[in-house]
Design a protein around this motif. Structure first.
Motif, PDB file in Angstrom:
ATOM      1  N   THR A 190       0.840  -1.204   0.000  1.00 41.80           N
ATOM      2  CA  THR A 190       0.000   0.000   0.000  1.00 41.80           C
ATOM      3  C   THR A 190       0.871   1.248   0.000  1.00 41.80           C
ATOM      4  O   THR A 190       0.616   2.209  -0.744  1.00 41.80           O
ATOM      5  CB  THR A 190      -0.934   0.007   1.229  1.00 41.80           C
ATOM      6  OG1 THR A 190      -1.764  -1.152   1.197  1.00 41.80           O
ATOM      7  CG2 THR A 190      -1.801   1.253   1.253  1.00 41.80           C
ATOM      8  N   MET A 191       1.918   1.236   0.822  1.00 46.28           N
ATOM      9  CA  MET A 191       2.827   2.384   0.897  1.00 46.28           C
ATOM     10  C   MET A 191       3.567   2.585  -0.424  1.00 46.28           C
ATOM     11  O   MET A 191       3.649   3.706  -0.944  1.00 46.28           O
ATOM     12  CB  MET A 191       3.851   2.166   2.025  1.00 46.28           C
ATOM     13  CG  MET A 191       3.301   2.382   3.410  1.00 46.28           C
ATOM     14  SD  MET A 191       2.642   4.045   3.671  1.00 46.28           S
ATOM     15  CE  MET A 191       4.085   5.052   3.319  1.00 46.28           C
ATOM     16  N   ILE A 192       4.103   1.509  -0.964  1.00 46.64           N
ATOM     17  CA  ILE A 192       4.888   1.619  -2.195  1.00 46.64           C
ATOM     18  C   ILE A 192       4.006   2.102  -3.343  1.00 46.64           C
ATOM     19  O   ILE A 192       4.383   2.989  -4.111  1.00 46.64           O
ATOM     20  CB  ILE A 192       5.553   0.261  -2.526  1.00 46.64           C
ATOM     21  CG1 ILE A 192       6.660  -0.032  -1.494  1.00 46.64           C
ATOM     22  CG2 ILE A 192       6.131   0.253  -3.937  1.00 46.64           C
ATOM     23  CD1 ILE A 192       7.164  -1.447  -1.513  1.00 46.64           C
ATOM     24  N   ASN A 193       2.796   1.544  -3.448  1.00 46.19           N
ATOM     25  CA  ASN A 193       1.865   1.953  -4.510  1.00 46.19           C
ATOM     26  C   ASN A 193       1.465   3.420  -4.352  1.00 46.19           C
ATOM     27  O   ASN A 193       1.460   4.186  -5.325  1.00 46.19           O
ATOM     28  CB  ASN A 193       0.625   1.060  -4.481  1.00 46.19           C
ATOM     29  CG  ASN A 193      -0.344   1.389  -5.579  1.00 46.19           C
ATOM     30  OD1 ASN A 193      -0.002   1.386  -6.758  1.00 46.19           O
ATOM     31  ND2 ASN A 193      -1.575   1.703  -5.215  1.00 46.19           N
ATOM     32  N   GLY A 202      11.651   8.011  -5.008  1.00 44.92           N
ATOM     33  CA  GLY A 202      12.770   7.757  -4.093  1.00 44.92           C
ATOM     34  C   GLY A 202      12.293   7.152  -2.789  1.00 44.92           C
ATOM     35  O   GLY A 202      12.885   6.184  -2.277  1.00 44.92           O
ATOM     36  N   TYR A 203      11.221   7.706  -2.221  1.00 40.72           N
ATOM     37  CA  TYR A 203      10.664   7.173  -0.976  1.00 40.72           C
ATOM     38  C   TYR A 203      10.156   5.750  -1.185  1.00 40.72           C
ATOM     39  O   TYR A 203      10.306   4.878  -0.319  1.00 40.72           O
ATOM     40  CB  TYR A 203       9.519   8.056  -0.481  1.00 40.72           C
ATOM     41  CG  TYR A 203       9.972   9.307   0.226  1.00 40.72           C
ATOM     42  CD1 TYR A 203      10.319   9.277   1.572  1.00 40.72           C
ATOM     43  CD2 TYR A 203      10.059  10.515  -0.447  1.00 40.72           C
ATOM     44  CE1 TYR A 203      10.734  10.428   2.238  1.00 40.72           C
ATOM     45  CE2 TYR A 203      10.480  11.675   0.192  1.00 40.72           C
ATOM     46  CZ  TYR A 203      10.816  11.627   1.537  1.00 40.72           C
ATOM     47  OH  TYR A 203      11.239  12.756   2.173  1.00 40.72           O
ATOM     48  N   LEU A 208      10.882  -0.060  -0.310  1.00 45.39           N
ATOM     49  CA  LEU A 208      11.141  -1.376  -0.903  1.00 45.39           C
ATOM     50  C   LEU A 208      12.413  -1.994  -0.321  1.00 45.39           C
ATOM     51  O   LEU A 208      12.441  -3.188   0.008  1.00 45.39           O
ATOM     52  CB  LEU A 208      11.260  -1.252  -2.424  1.00 45.39           C
ATOM     53  CG  LEU A 208      11.617  -2.537  -3.181  1.00 45.39           C
ATOM     54  CD1 LEU A 208      10.539  -3.598  -2.984  1.00 45.39           C
ATOM     55  CD2 LEU A 208      11.806  -2.244  -4.663  1.00 45.39           C
ATOM     56  N   ARG A 209      13.461  -1.184  -0.174  1.00 42.90           N
ATOM     57  CA  ARG A 209      14.713  -1.698   0.415  1.00 42.90           C
ATOM     58  C   ARG A 209      14.487  -2.129   1.854  1.00 42.90           C
ATOM     59  O   ARG A 209      15.016  -3.152   2.307  1.00 42.90           O
ATOM     60  CB  ARG A 209      15.812  -0.630   0.330  1.00 42.90           C
ATOM     61  CG  ARG A 209      16.385  -0.451  -1.077  1.00 42.90           C
ATOM     62  CD  ARG A 209      17.668   0.346  -1.040  1.00 42.90           C
ATOM     63  NE  ARG A 209      17.437   1.726  -0.608  1.00 42.90           N
ATOM     64  CZ  ARG A 209      17.122   2.724  -1.414  1.00 42.90           C
ATOM     65  NH1 ARG A 209      16.972   2.511  -2.714  1.00 42.90           N
ATOM     66  NH2 ARG A 209      16.943   3.953  -0.948  1.00 42.90           N
ATOM     67  N   GLY A 212      12.917  -5.466   2.037  1.00 39.87           N
ATOM     68  CA  GLY A 212      13.874  -6.538   1.791  1.00 39.87           C
ATOM     69  C   GLY A 212      14.631  -6.960   3.032  1.00 39.87           C
ATOM     70  O   GLY A 212      15.169  -8.078   3.084  1.00 39.87           O
ATOM     71  N   ARG A 213      14.668  -6.078   4.034  1.00 40.04           N
ATOM     72  CA  ARG A 213      15.379  -6.403   5.285  1.00 40.04           C
ATOM     73  C   ARG A 213      14.443  -6.964   6.353  1.00 40.04           C
ATOM     74  O   ARG A 213      14.881  -7.245   7.465  1.00 40.04           O
ATOM     75  CB  ARG A 213      16.075  -5.146   5.824  1.00 40.04           C
ATOM     76  CG  ARG A 213      17.182  -4.626   4.911  1.00 40.04           C
ATOM     77  CD  ARG A 213      18.035  -3.588   5.616  1.00 40.04           C
ATOM     78  NE  ARG A 213      17.314  -2.356   5.889  1.00 40.04           N
ATOM     79  CZ  ARG A 213      17.274  -1.308   5.065  1.00 40.04           C
ATOM     80  NH1 ARG A 213      17.923  -1.363   3.903  1.00 40.04           N
ATOM     81  NH2 ARG A 213      16.612  -0.217   5.376  1.00 40.04           N
ATOM     82  N   THR A 214      13.161  -7.101   6.032  1.00 43.91           N
ATOM     83  CA  THR A 214      12.203  -7.639   7.010  1.00 43.91           C
ATOM     84  C   THR A 214      11.957  -9.120   6.736  1.00 43.91           C
ATOM     85  O   THR A 214      12.477  -9.692   5.778  1.00 43.91           O
ATOM     86  CB  THR A 214      10.854  -6.891   6.934  1.00 43.91           C
ATOM     87  OG1 THR A 214      10.211  -7.211   5.692  1.00 43.91           O
ATOM     88  CG2 THR A 214      11.059  -5.386   7.041  1.00 43.91           C
ATOM     89  N   GLU A 215      11.090  -9.712   7.551  1.00 41.11           N
ATOM     90  CA  GLU A 215      10.733 -11.122   7.364  1.00 41.11           C
ATOM     91  C   GLU A 215       9.717 -11.301   6.238  1.00 41.11           C
ATOM     92  O   GLU A 215       9.428 -12.423   5.823  1.00 41.11           O
ATOM     93  CB  GLU A 215      10.140 -11.680   8.661  1.00 41.11           C
ATOM     94  CG  GLU A 215       8.880 -10.948   9.100  1.00 41.11           C
ATOM     95  CD  GLU A 215       8.326 -11.439  10.421  1.00 41.11           C
ATOM     96  OE1 GLU A 215       7.234 -10.987  10.796  1.00 41.11           O
ATOM     97  OE2 GLU A 215       8.989 -12.258  11.068  1.00 41.11           O
ATOM     98  N   HIS A 216       9.170 -10.181   5.749  1.00 42.12           N
ATOM     99  CA  HIS A 216       8.164 -10.244   4.691  1.00 42.12           C
ATOM    100  C   HIS A 216       8.848 -10.131   3.327  1.00 42.12           C
ATOM    101  O   HIS A 216       9.461  -9.121   3.019  1.00 42.12           O
ATOM    102  CB  HIS A 216       7.146  -9.114   4.832  1.00 42.12           C
ATOM    103  CG  HIS A 216       6.537  -9.023   6.192  1.00 42.12           C
ATOM    104  ND1 HIS A 216       5.675  -9.975   6.680  1.00 42.12           N
ATOM    105  CD2 HIS A 216       6.689  -8.085   7.167  1.00 42.12           C
ATOM    106  CE1 HIS A 216       5.300  -9.630   7.904  1.00 42.12           C
ATOM    107  NE2 HIS A 216       5.903  -8.498   8.218  1.00 42.12           N
ATOM    108  N   ALA A 217       8.735 -11.176   2.520  1.00 40.92           N
ATOM    109  CA  ALA A 217       9.373 -11.157   1.195  1.00 40.92           C
ATOM    110  C   ALA A 217       8.549 -10.312   0.233  1.00 40.92           C
ATOM    111  O   ALA A 217       7.322 -10.437   0.191  1.00 40.92           O
ATOM    112  CB  ALA A 217       9.497 -12.577   0.655  1.00 40.92           C
TER     113      ALA A 217
END
Length: 460
Positions: A190-193, A202-203, A208-209, A212-217
């Motif tokens: 939702t945030m990325i969209n 940029g945000y 997105l980066r 990638g560092r969380t447990e959610h793929a």
């Protein structure tokens, strides 16, 4: 013991009904219910809620109310789940007042709303353009002590983005992270969209980066959203990098990402790379759909490979896929740019034969190509055959007439355009006025200026 068996039978029946409804077998589910009642298995609130939700999704709110009447006739009282399904049905149909009335009816019936009741109502209010009322519902939810869930916050975030409050949405997202509230893959998407649609690329990439560092793929929705956003806002290399991440991660379940990147490469003139990915798409094992064929046909026209384009068209039709208005627009545009005006016109005739109404884009392509080739009389004749014209139609024609020095005729079509409620680009207006002045048509200059003033006054 008999009561326990009856309850077990009803539960098994409910499981069966739920499975049939999920699989689209609503008529079969109704038949099973009739048989169950005949065998002495009484339906309960879960039975009717299952059917009500399925009928609402399949046929709309009125179908849900029909189940509600049956439910009451059977002496079964509706609960929060019942009203939640009805409110969601009203939201899907854009029936805001019905949703509010249902919420009030729920309260008057003594049924306590849960988080899903509030979520459905907020979603409806946001979608129907009432953000302030949606915020008040959220405040009422907190006041009543109903704990928000992940869907609540996702609904709020989506609503904030929808009404242009991207900064507030970003702050809420950070608040959720700081306080340890639920932030799952749907929240990240939702945030990325929302950030992408707000132009904050940029945000979006930063979020997105972080994902990638969380447990959610990240999933296909995540990557595709970022990729489309990058291409839309001119971040071409970043969009291509995102597509390569999709490939490397094995996240491509369909052909949409391929079509998106191939189209972007063609627009950038990077034909060799576009061909590489088109071959990879063909080898991927997916069945090509109309959108894929349209993308490949467009690519072949851009390369000037006319025979290859029509070979793809034949493959498409032999595979049982019909050409649509996009296919014909690509054909007309490609043939027009290559100077094959007669062949392009034949494609327009085929569109007419097949009764395609959305053919204005195809007509505009041919009008524009004729004007750029100084074939303005042919363009005028074509324009008279068009059922619909738009700003682009008249802009092409006005520029074309000015290019060959026919300023008087250009001013005539400009005035017709304005009378029809259309407009032309500012450059076309300037070209007409400058041309009329240089040719000494001062009276026509006054007429054009008067038409432009009138158009501004009448503009809504």
């Amino acid at each position: 013991m008999t009561w326990a068996r009856t309850r077990l039978s009803t539960r098994l029946m409910n499981v069966c009904l739920a499975a049939l409804c999920r699989g689209g077998g609503l008529a079969r589910a109704e038949s099973v219910l009739v048989d169950a009642i005949r065998l002495g298995m009484p339906p309960d609130v879960v039975t009717y809620n299952t059917l009500l939700a399925a009928h609402c999704r399949a046929s709309g709110l009125d179908a849900g109310f029909a189940v509600l009447r049956r439910m009451r006739e059977a002496g079964v009282s509706p609960d929060a789940v019942t009203y939640n399904s009805l409110i969601a049905g009203a939201a899907r149909g854009g029936l805001t007042m019905r949703a509010l009335d249902l919420f009030d009816e729920m309260l008057q019936a003594g049924v306590a709303p849960d988080a899903w009741s509030y979520n459905a109502l907020m979603h409806c209010l946001f979608r129907s353009g009432h953000p302030e009322d949606a915020y008040r519902v959220f405040a009422d939810m907190a006041e009543k002590g109903v704990a928000p869930c992940a869907t609540t916050y996702n609904t709020l975030l989506d609503g904030l983005f929808r009404f242009g409050h991207a900064t507030n949405a970003y702050r809420m997202f950070r608040y959720l992270q700081r306080t340890g509230l639920p932030v799952g893959i749907v929240t990240y998407n939702t945030m990325i969209n929302g950030l992408c649609k707000s132009g904050k690329v940029g945000y979006a990439r930063m979020v997105l980066r972080e994902l990638g560092r969380t447990e959610h793929a990240p999933n296909i929705v995540t990557y595709t959203t970022v990729m489309k956003c990058c291409f839309t806002y001119g971040r071409f290399d970043q969009g291509l990098e995102t597509f390569l991440s999709l490939l490397d991660g094995g996240y491509i379940p369909d052909l949409f990402p391929y079509c998106t990147v191939i189209s972007a490469l063609v627009k950038k003139g990077r034909m060799e790379e576009a061909n590489t990915y088109s071959e990879l798409m063909i080898r991927s094992g997916f069945s090509l759909d109309s959108a894929c064929y349209n993308t490949l046909i467009y690519l072949r026209f851009q390369e000037g490979k006319l025979d290859d384009a029509f070979e793809l068209l034949s493959m498409m039709e032999e595979g049982g896929l019909e050409s649509d208005e996009y296919t014909f627009s690509i054909l007309v545009n490609g043939l027009s740019k290559m100077g094959h005006f007669e062949a392009a016109h034949k494609q327009l005739c085929y569109m007419e034969i097949r009764d395609m109404e959305s053919n204005i884009v195809a007509y505009n392509c041919l009008v524009d190509a004729l004007c750029k080739s100084d074939e303005v009389d042919a363009a005028i004749k074509l324009l008279h055959n068009m059922k619909l014209k738009d700003d682009f139609t008249y802009t092409s024609l006005v520029h074309g007439l000015c290019k060959v020095g026919r300023y008087h005729m250009a001013s005539k079509f400009l005035r017709i355009c304005l009378r029809e409620g259309n407009s032309v680009l500012a450059s076309a207006k300037r070209a007409v006025i400058a041309g009329l002045r240089s040719a000494g048509f001062q009276n026509d200059v006054r007429k054009v200026r008067a038409a432009l003033r009138m158009a501004r006054l009448l503009k809504p």
